[in-house]
Design an enzyme around this catalytic site. Structure first.
Site, PDB file in Angstrom:
ATOM      1  N   ASP A 265      34.510 -53.450  15.531  1.00 52.03           N
ATOM      2  CA  ASP A 265      33.128 -53.506  15.057  1.00 52.03           C
ATOM      3  C   ASP A 265      32.293 -52.692  16.053  1.00 52.03           C
ATOM      4  O   ASP A 265      32.776 -52.230  17.093  1.00 52.03           O
ATOM      5  CB  ASP A 265      32.659 -54.966  14.947  1.00 52.03           C
TER       6      ASP A 265
HETATM    7  C1  GLC Z   1      27.689 -54.019  12.371  1.00 43.04           C
HETATM    8  C2  GLC Z   1      28.379 -55.113  11.605  1.00 43.04           C
HETATM    9  C3  GLC Z   1      29.509 -54.632  10.735  1.00 43.04           C
HETATM   10  C4  GLC Z   1      29.211 -53.214  10.277  1.00 43.04           C
HETATM   11  C5  GLC Z   1      29.275 -52.332  11.509  1.00 43.04           C
HETATM   12  C6  GLC Z   1      28.980 -50.858  11.199  1.00 43.04           C
HETATM   13  O1  GLC Z   1      27.324 -54.484  13.640  1.00 43.04           O
HETATM   14  O2  GLC Z   1      28.861 -56.228  12.347  1.00 43.04           O
HETATM   15  O3  GLC Z   1      29.622 -55.554   9.637  1.00 43.04           O
HETATM   16  O4  GLC Z   1      30.182 -52.789   9.326  1.00 43.04           O
HETATM   17  O5  GLC Z   1      28.387 -52.778  12.524  1.00 43.04           O
HETATM   18  O6  GLC Z   1      27.634 -50.716  10.829  1.00 43.04           O
END
Ligand code: GLC
Length: 736
Positions: A265
């Site tokens: 993430d």
């Molecule tokens: C965010 C979220 C995740 C998302 C990623 C990319 O912090 O936790 O769900 O897909 O970053 O934006």
């Protein structure tokens, strides 16, 4: 199918080029020329000056098709190895056409339509040049303080499995290169189970809970061939998912047999230092790579540290090669080597605008849930309606994770009501919040509070009261501001805001019928205001066309059939509350029996305000006595259980028939009941049908303390019903 030899490609790459494939950067790195990049975003991210931007493997959240093409062209012109970039973005529950939020979609219990919706999303995204979406989010949630309830399928394991399969199959289709995109399940794992209900919070649970409750939805997605997995921000039993060897190597790759790309993430690798398990980013890179993480989203950790880890022999080059091969395999499967532009130059249009709208409306007609109706609904066409409330004339009720949505395409409730009723007048009536400062700011400095102006509350109220006095009925459109749910939006007291409650109290004094239409990304605590409403429709965040369905429910053109995918508590003190709760050695005798020494509260019932699986209709259904083809059976001759279901009302309706079981005696204490199957049926007035469920071994199995799936002989209660709180229609069957 591509004939590219990725092992051959790997053998020609330098170590720097291999590492580049494991780095994901935002598009800004490719906007200007190299010099400004190095002093600009590179410096901000902390990339070593030696890092070659044209070695990067993938791009994060560029959603403009023109920019996608430009970046790919520029990259291929400047890259030595000419391995095309992967483009990945948050296209969670809509691209141009935004569908109802996932927790609302789960209320439809219509997994075929959910799959169809994902196909629409994938096709829109494919034609704009997207390769991968960071969806479906498959974190089960039983704590509505956690803001990302909005993106989840709710509290139930069975719903999670069905939802997971529907979304992955919808996104990826049978041929991922024919108008489809790769799915990335998230957030692996158990992100929705923060012990304090706060986002990014620690998760701590038994293996039994992990395998029984948390894992099934992720597992179902992987069985549906989901191409990518994203690690979660949280620790699991003390170890952050992004550096968790047990989770990513043993559970994900060995037990679930996942061989695809594991991406972190946002900046999660660097957070291993904040979690206190890595001394520095050098150590963090080692932990992540050893745990099987392939792509580092949006940090400089892999880019800066892997080379020295290899040169110092702190990690073996084989770990790097293994990760690079998975990335190259994904690029090969997406046909990028042959056509780096995919849908951008070869669009595959599967749905006309009308077809997309029809699919969205079919889904949204089943996602809003009718919670209360004292007979006031449906409204009559000639009733004078005062539409009051901050959500009444709100376009773009998409929820937080739909920044690609076309707001202008969306229909607000006022416009939709005007299609159904002769007289609709509107007044805003109230602010949602009087102070938005707690919505916070983002890392790049944006202040969410600046997005929402606060107006004069007294004036808003006065105007609304005047309008209400001249009407026959009040439709009150209230709820959460769209930034009050989603990421970073945990709450200790998820109720309707005070200003909106004040408006309700004042309107009630006018003695006019009030129908509430509530927009929110989570179940709200409604106990203190429920009695003020004559009708109550929970609209979640309905997406582009959802208000058309909401208006048609209020006019009776649509008979509501949504069923709650998550329990609505009476008070936040009951949280975490869910229908499939574990038994106690001292269960309450009944809610009205105050036997002190039982598992109860002094100040609240155990029962929720609205239970899982609950939802009203404009007709009534009778579920006849449950039948079973055999009372006793072996594991290879499981019975079919059935019931006659009749529409005993005066209007066409759809019902979600639910099959629950209760494992009466097992080696570990099992839940009070568990949902094992559902069927949506359509019935004309007085029409009846036989609904059958073939029991499976999986239905009667559970995970023991070590997480092993076991099937034990013994008695099971089996019930066919239409709400989790009423299993009176049941039988006892026995596995011998
Ligand atoms: C965010 C979220 C995740 C998302 C990623 C990319 O912090 O936790 O769900 O897909 O970053 O934006």
């Amino acid at each position: 199918m591509s004939t590219i030899d990725i092992k051959e490609i790997l053998s020609q790459l330098t170590l720097d080029e291999k590492i580049g494939q494991l780095v994901q950067l935002p598009g800004e790195f490719f906007k200007d020329d190299a010099s400004t990049t190095i002093t600009g975003p590179s410096a901000k991210l902390g990339l070593n000056k030696s890092y070659e931007v044209y070695n990067t493997g993938s791009i994060l959240n560029v959603v403009n098709p023109v920019l996608i093409k430009e970046i790919q062209e520029k990259y291929l012109a400047n890259s030595r190895h000419k391995i095309p970039l992967l483009f990945m973005a948050d296209i969670i529950y809509g691209y141009k056409t935004i569908l109802p939020i996932p927790i609302a979609q789960a209320c439809s219990f219509d997994f075929e339509m959910i799959k169809k919706g994902a196909e629409v999303i994938a096709n829109e995204a494919y034609n704009d040049g997207h390769h991968i979406t960071f969806s479906p989010m498959l974190d089960i949630v039983r704590d509505l303080r956690w803001g990302r309830v909005m993106e989840s399928f709710g509290e139930d394991v069975y719903v999670g499995k069905q939802y997971a399969q529907a979304m992955v199959e919808g996104f990826q289709g049978n041929d991922i290169n024919e108008g489809h995109i790769a799915a990335c399940l998230k957030h692996f794992a158990a992100y929705g189970a923060a012990v304090d209900g706060r986002d990014y919070g620690a998760v701590d649970m038994s293996l039994q809970q992990f395998y029984e409750v948390q894992l099934p939805a992720y597992k179902a997605a992987i069985e549906a061939k989901c191409k990518l997995v994203m690690t979660s921000f949280n620790t699991i039993n003390g170890v952050p998912a992004t550096g968790n060897k047990w989770l990513n190597r043993k559970v994900l790759r060995e037990e679930l047999n996942f061989n695809g790309v594991l991406i972190t993430d946002y900046a999660a690798i660097k957070e291993l230092v904040d979690h206190g398990v890595a001394e520095d980013t050098y150590h963090a890179a080692k932990l992540a790579l050893e745990s099987g993480v392939d792509i580092d989203m949006k940090t400089a950790v892999y880019a800066n540290e892997i080379k020295s880890l290899v040169e110092n022999k702190a990690v073996d080059i084989s770990l790097v090669d293994e990760a690079v091969l998975r990335v190259l395999e994904l690029k090969k499967e997406l046909g990028l080597f042959e056509n780096p532009y995919r849908g951008l130059i070869n669009p595959v249009v599967k749905f006309s605008e009308d077809m997309k709208k029809e699919i969205a409306l079919n889904l949204s007609s089943k996602t809003s849930v009718l919670l209360k109706n004292n007979g006031i609904l449906p409204l009559k066409k000639n009733q004078k309606i005062a539409l009051i409330g901050p959500h009444g004339k709100q376009k773009g009720q998409f929820g937080m994770w739909a920044f690609t949505g076309d707001r202008e395409l969306s229909v607000d409730l006022k416009t939709a009501l005007e299609e159904e009723f002769d007289s609709v007048s509107y007044a805003e009536g109230s602010n949602i919040l009087l102070d938005y400062s707690r919505l916070g700011f983002s890392a790049n400095g944006g202040n969410f509070m600046d997005m929402f102006p606060v107006k004069n509350q007294q004036e808003l109220e006065a105007e609304a009261i005047d309008l209400a006095k001249q009407s026959d009925v009040i439709v009150l459109a209230v709820g959460e501001n769209m930034m009050e749910s989603g990421e970073g939006a945990s709450k200790t007291n998820p109720t309707l805001s005070e200003p909106q409650k004040q408006l309700i109290y004042k309107l009630k004094k006018l003695n006019k019928p009030i129908i509430g239409v509530i927009y929110a990304g989570r179940p709200l605590i409604l106990s203190d205001i429920e009695s003020y409403f004559d009708g109550l429709l929970y609209a979640w965040y309905p997406g582009t066309y959802g208000n058309i369905s909401n208006a048609q429910i209020l006019s009776g053109k649509i008979n509501p059939s949504g069923k709650l995918s998550m329990t609505f508590p009476k008070s936040v003190g009951q949280v975490p509350i869910h229908y499939s709760t574990y038994r106690s050695g001292r269960p309450i005798l009944a809610e009205d029996v105050a036997y002190r020494f039982t598992s109860r509260y002094l100040d609240e019932t155990n029962a929720p305000l609205y239970p899982f699986g609950f939802g009203l209709s404009y007709t009534t259904f009778d579920i006849g006595e449950i039948k079973t083809t055999r009372k006793e059976f072996g594991s290879s001759s499981l019975p079919i259980v059935s019931a006659v279901v009749k529409n005993t009302g005066t209007t066409f309706g759809e019902e979600v028939v639910q099959l629950y079981i209760k494992d009466l005696v097992a080696s570990i204490s099992r839940p009070v009941i568990e949902l094992k199957a559902t069927k949506r049926i359509k019935l004309q007035p007085q029409e009846e049908t036989v609904v059958e469920f073939q029991l499976t071994q999986e239905d009667l199995s559970y995970h023991d303390q070590l997480g092993n799936l076991v099937l034990e002989s013994g008695e099971f209660l089996v019930s066919i019903t239409n709400v989790s709180s009423n299993i009176s229609n049941h039988d006892i069957i026995k596995l011998v």
